[in-house]
Design a protein around this motif. Structure first.
Motif, short mmCIF file in Angstrom:
data_model
loop_
_atom_site.label_atom_id
_atom_site.label_comp_id
_atom_site.label_asym_id
_atom_site.label_seq_id
_atom_site.Cartn_x
_atom_site.Cartn_y
_atom_site.Cartn_z
N LEU A 7 -1.37 5.92 1.44
CA LEU A 7 -0.67 6.21 2.69
C LEU A 7 -1.48 5.89 3.93
CD1 LEU A 7 1.06 9.53 1.62
CD2 LEU A 7 1.98 7.20 1.55
N ALA A 8 -2.75 6.27 3.97
CA ALA A 8 -3.57 6.00 5.15
C ALA A 8 -3.71 4.49 5.36
CB ALA A 8 -4.93 6.67 5.02
N ARG A 56 1.03 13.54 10.30
CA ARG A 56 1.04 13.00 11.66
C ARG A 56 2.48 12.95 12.16
NH1 ARG A 56 -2.82 7.89 10.52
NH2 ARG A 56 -2.10 7.28 12.58
N VAL A 57 3.06 14.13 12.31
CA VAL A 57 4.49 14.28 12.55
C VAL A 57 4.92 13.71 13.90
CG1 VAL A 57 6.36 15.97 12.76
CG2 VAL A 57 4.57 16.29 11.03
N ASP A 58 4.14 13.93 14.95
CA ASP A 58 4.53 13.43 16.26
C ASP A 58 4.61 11.91 16.30
OD1 ASP A 58 4.75 16.01 17.22
OD2 ASP A 58 2.75 16.04 18.12
N GLU A 59 3.65 11.24 15.66
CA GLU A 59 3.69 9.78 15.60
C GLU A 59 4.91 9.30 14.81
OE1 GLU A 59 -0.26 7.67 14.89
OE2 GLU A 59 -0.73 9.76 14.40
N ALA A 60 5.18 9.97 13.71
CA ALA A 60 6.34 9.60 12.88
C ALA A 60 7.63 9.82 13.65
CB ALA A 60 6.35 10.42 11.59
N ARG A 61 7.73 10.93 14.33
CA ARG A 61 8.95 11.24 15.11
C ARG A 61 9.18 10.16 16.17
NH1 ARG A 61 8.11 16.36 16.31
NH2 ARG A 61 9.59 17.21 14.82
N ALA A 62 8.14 9.75 16.88
CA ALA A 62 8.28 8.73 17.92
C ALA A 62 8.76 7.41 17.32
CB ALA A 62 6.96 8.55 18.66
N LEU A 67 3.15 8.38 7.77
CA LEU A 67 2.68 9.29 8.83
C LEU A 67 3.12 10.73 8.55
CD1 LEU A 67 3.37 7.06 11.95
CD2 LEU A 67 1.11 7.68 11.03
N LEU A 68 4.36 10.90 8.16
CA LEU A 68 4.86 12.25 7.85
C LEU A 68 4.07 12.87 6.70
CD1 LEU A 68 8.72 11.79 8.14
CD2 LEU A 68 7.27 13.25 9.57
N ARG A 69 3.86 12.10 5.66
CA ARG A 69 3.15 12.62 4.49
C ARG A 69 1.67 12.86 4.78
NH1 ARG A 69 5.41 8.59 0.07
NH2 ARG A 69 3.87 9.61 -1.25
N LEU A 70 1.14 12.20 5.81
CA LEU A 70 -0.24 12.43 6.24
C LEU A 70 -0.35 13.57 7.26
CD1 LEU A 70 -1.36 8.71 6.61
CD2 LEU A 70 -2.22 10.35 4.90
N ALA A 118 0.84 -1.21 0.00
CA ALA A 118 0.00 0.00 0.00
C ALA A 118 0.87 1.25 0.00
CB ALA A 118 -0.94 0.00 1.21
N HIS A 119 1.95 1.24 0.78
CA HIS A 119 2.86 2.39 0.81
C HIS A 119 3.49 2.62 -0.56
CE1 HIS A 119 6.77 4.39 1.54
NE2 HIS A 119 6.03 5.15 2.31
N GLY A 120 3.96 1.54 -1.16
CA GLY A 120 4.58 1.65 -2.48
C GLY A 120 3.62 2.14 -3.55
#
Length: 133
Positions: A59-60, A99-105, A94-97, A53-55
């Motif tokens: 993204l969601a 949702r930066v905090d989730e991606a950072r974690a 997550l970044l592209r959606l 799905a990512h490829g």
């Protein structure tokens, strides 16, 4: 794709077949869904479906599929690189959606884990430096 439930070809081989146009993504997704139905406790089928799905830019869907798969899959041993690839794909989604905090974690966890193979650990560290810089 599967000779028996639980058998998976390396993701790199499957991705190469899709990229070369020799295996349509919908065909691969259907085969992975059948594998998932045959062995519903295995985290690898949903992980591969999330990577697909990512490829494909879904993204969601990728973020949703990869989250429980990563929680259930072992991150050490022979599958460490596949787990790390899934984690990086989820962080990217997550970044592209937004949702930066989730991606950072997730990236922090990946960069700090000594069992993560060096290449994905470095990618996670570089992504964190860009986010925090």
């Amino acid at each position: 794709l599967a000779a028996e439930p639980g058998f998976l070809r390396p993701w790199s081989e499957l991705r190469a077949l899709v990229t070369a146009g020799r295996l349509p993504p919908a065909t691969l997704d259907a085969a992975l869904a059948r594998g998932e139905a045959r062995s519903p406790g295995s985290p690898w089928w949903p992980l591969y479906r999330g990577l697909l799905a990512h490829g494909e830019g879904r993204l969601a869907e990728a973020a949703d599929r990869l989250s429980p798969a990563l929680a259930a899959a072992p991150r050490r041993g022979p599958w460490a690189a596949t787990w790390a690839e899934g984690a990086l794909a989820r962080a990217d989604a997550l970044l592209r959606l937004g949702r930066v905090d989730e991606a950072r974690a997730l990236l922090r966890d990946l960069a700090a884990d000594r069992f993560t193979p060096p290449a994905p650990r470095e990618v996670a560290s570089q992504a964190l430096a860009r986010l925090d810089g």
